[in-house]
Design a protein around this motif. Sequence first.
Motif, PDB file in Angstrom:
ATOM      1  N   TYR A   1      34.742  20.754  14.672  1.00  0.00           N
ATOM      2  CA  TYR A   1      34.326  19.374  14.461  1.00  0.00           C
ATOM      3  C   TYR A   1      35.487  18.453  14.804  1.00  0.00           C
ATOM      4  N   TRP A   2      35.156  17.362  15.476  1.00  0.00           N
ATOM      5  CA  TRP A   2      36.138  16.337  15.804  1.00  0.00           C
ATOM      6  C   TRP A   2      35.725  15.083  15.052  1.00  0.00           C
ATOM      7  N   LEU A   3      36.563  14.679  14.090  1.00  0.00           N
ATOM      8  CA  LEU A   3      36.265  13.545  13.222  1.00  0.00           C
ATOM      9  C   LEU A   3      37.289  12.445  13.464  1.00  0.00           C
ATOM     10  N   GLN A   4      36.805  11.221  13.556  1.00  0.00           N
ATOM     11  CA  GLN A   4      37.689  10.076  13.698  1.00  0.00           C
ATOM     12  C   GLN A   4      37.744   9.337  12.369  1.00  0.00           C
ATOM     13  N   LYS A   5      38.965   9.129  11.893  1.00  0.00           N
ATOM     14  CA  LYS A   5      39.130   8.449  10.605  1.00  0.00           C
ATOM     15  C   LYS A   5      38.703   6.995  10.719  1.00  0.00           C
ATOM     16  N   ARG A   6      37.964   6.543   9.716  1.00  0.00           N
ATOM     17  CA  ARG A   6      37.501   5.145   9.724  1.00  0.00           C
ATOM     18  C   ARG A   6      38.634   4.198   9.513  1.00  0.00           C
TER      19      ARG A   6
ATOM     20  N   GLY B   1      41.492   5.488  12.956  1.00  0.00           N
ATOM     21  CA  GLY B   1      41.307   5.683  14.390  1.00  0.00           C
ATOM     22  C   GLY B   1      41.814   7.012  14.915  1.00  0.00           C
ATOM     23  N   GLN B   2      42.649   7.697  14.145  1.00  0.00           N
ATOM     24  CA  GLN B   2      43.156   8.994  14.586  1.00  0.00           C
ATOM     25  C   GLN B   2      42.075  10.054  14.439  1.00  0.00           C
ATOM     26  N   ILE B   3      42.266  11.172  15.133  1.00  0.00           N
ATOM     27  CA  ILE B   3      41.238  12.213  15.221  1.00  0.00           C
ATOM     28  C   ILE B   3      41.717  13.524  14.616  1.00  0.00           C
ATOM     29  N   LEU B   4      40.824  14.106  13.830  1.00  0.00           N
ATOM     30  CA  LEU B   4      41.036  15.414  13.209  1.00  0.00           C
ATOM     31  C   LEU B   4      40.105  16.423  13.866  1.00  0.00           C
ATOM     32  N   GLU B   5      40.651  17.568  14.222  1.00  0.00           N
ATOM     33  CA  GLU B   5      39.819  18.697  14.657  1.00  0.00           C
ATOM     34  C   GLU B   5      39.832  19.716  13.527  1.00  0.00           C
ATOM     35  N   LEU B   6      38.647  20.075  13.062  1.00  0.00           N
ATOM     36  CA  LEU B   6      38.495  21.062  12.001  1.00  0.00           C
ATOM     37  C   LEU B   6      37.790  22.279  12.560  1.00  0.00           C
ATOM     38  N   ARG B   7      38.335  23.448  12.291  1.00  0.00           N
ATOM     39  CA  ARG B   7      37.699  24.720  12.691  1.00  0.00           C
ATOM     40  C   ARG B   7      37.345  25.484  11.425  1.00  0.00           C
ATOM     41  N   ALA B   8      36.093  25.943  11.355  1.00  0.00           N
ATOM     42  CA  ALA B   8      35.621  26.650  10.162  1.00  0.00           C
ATOM     43  C   ALA B   8      34.664  27.762  10.559  1.00  0.00           C
ATOM     44  N   THR B   9      34.585  28.774   9.711  1.00  0.00           N
ATOM     45  CA  THR B   9      33.624  29.856   9.918  1.00  0.00           C
ATOM     46  C   THR B   9      32.535  29.851   8.861  1.00  0.00           C
TER      47      THR B   9
END
Length: 81
Positions: free
Chosen positions: A76-81, A37-45
Motif C-alpha cells: 500500500y502506498w499512503l500519502q499523509k494528509r 504530503g509525504q508517502i508511506l509504503e506498507l508491506r503486509a502479509t
Amino acid sequence: MDSPTDIAPDLVIDATGLACPMPLLKAKQGLNSLASGQILELRATDAGAERDIPAFCAISGHRLLQSEARDSVFSYWLQKR
C-alpha cells in the motif's frame, strides 16, 4: 493512477509476518513520523490489511494512492494528509 514503480515512498515499512492489528499500527506510527504530503509504503502479509488499510485511510483522511497484491504480499502506498 501511477503504477507502484512510479511512486517514490519517503518511508517503507515491512510488516510482513505480523498479524492483525500490527500492520495497521505500524502504518499509523509511520505516518505520524512523516510530514504532510509525504508517502508511506506498507508491506503486509495479513489478509486483514486489505480491509483495514482502505478503511483507515477513509476515516483518517490519508490518501491511499495505490494498492497491490503479489505473491501473498499486500503493498500500500499512503500519502499523509
